[in-house]
Design an enzyme around this catalytic site. Sequence first.
Site, mmCIF file in Angstrom:
data_model
loop_
_atom_site.group_PDB
_atom_site.id
_atom_site.type_symbol
_atom_site.label_atom_id
_atom_site.label_comp_id
_atom_site.label_asym_id
_atom_site.label_seq_id
_atom_site.Cartn_x
_atom_site.Cartn_y
_atom_site.Cartn_z
ATOM 1 N N SER A 141 -5.350 1.608 8.894
ATOM 2 C CA SER A 141 -4.224 0.826 9.401
ATOM 3 C C SER A 141 -2.929 1.552 9.087
ATOM 4 O O SER A 141 -2.837 2.297 8.095
ATOM 5 C CB SER A 141 -4.199 -0.560 8.746
ATOM 6 O OG SER A 141 -2.997 -1.249 9.036
ATOM 7 N N TYR A 154 -4.765 -5.879 1.555
ATOM 8 C CA TYR A 154 -5.076 -5.188 2.804
ATOM 9 C C TYR A 154 -4.583 -3.748 2.777
ATOM 10 O O TYR A 154 -5.311 -2.808 3.115
ATOM 11 C CB TYR A 154 -4.432 -5.951 3.960
ATOM 12 C CG TYR A 154 -4.677 -5.368 5.328
ATOM 13 C CD1 TYR A 154 -5.924 -5.451 5.930
ATOM 14 C CD2 TYR A 154 -3.639 -4.754 6.037
ATOM 15 C CE1 TYR A 154 -6.143 -4.931 7.198
ATOM 16 C CE2 TYR A 154 -3.846 -4.237 7.303
ATOM 17 C CZ TYR A 154 -5.105 -4.325 7.880
ATOM 18 O OH TYR A 154 -5.318 -3.802 9.124
#
Length: 250
Positions: A141, A154
């Site tokens: 990401s 995350y």
Amino acid sequence: MRLLGTAAVITGAGRGQGAATAALFAAEGASVVVGDIDLDAATRTAKTVADAGGTAIAVHADVSTANGAEALIEAASENFGRLDALVNNAGVALFKQIEDITEEEWDRVVDIDLKSVFLTCRAAIPLMRATGGGSVVNVASAAAMKPIRLQTAYAAAKAGVVQFTRALSLDVGGYGIRANCVCPGPIDTEMLHASLSELASPYDASRLPLGRIGKPAEVGAVSLFLCSPEASYMTGAVLTVDGGTSVGTR
């Protein structure tokens, strides 16, 4: 067809980026194992591929467990006799203040976003070696490099994916196996919209350099490129597919 005669495993392929990636790989000639913890979603993706003239099988798998990861690789071996490409796309997001994150929530994010990448790669490498090499694409990401607020779990897990991929490329290059990483930014998926709902705040895509949220197929196309002959001299690379998010906003 760039992937004719190859076999691929794609995790988290029941919807969103994974489903788009499966469709793109199949359209280029790959036989695809569609892995997802939601078997109904995986079956829908496999049917979409088949309806378009491609080859795909749906497999229920929780890739945060060794059994789940191994089931996907075994499916490729048993049904297609080989494994040429692995796209680790499965993932979950979490937006919370650090003091509100439970140990269980932290473990869930790390297990699905990072541990699963280790488990599937560990299961896949022997089969890739046996069939002459292959390509691993791990989907991280943009948050691995430029997180936003409330992304501690995350962002940490996705940063781990980036460095895992770079380290893996050193270990498997001698076997003819390449390992690269894709870092998407805001992509029009259920996970993004669920995350925005958690944040309870609007997302102003007009401030991004390209002025819009990305499409799942735009991420899938980069994974396809990395698994194709055109990327034969690429390994250990980290490609950002984020509309310029990691650069800044306007």
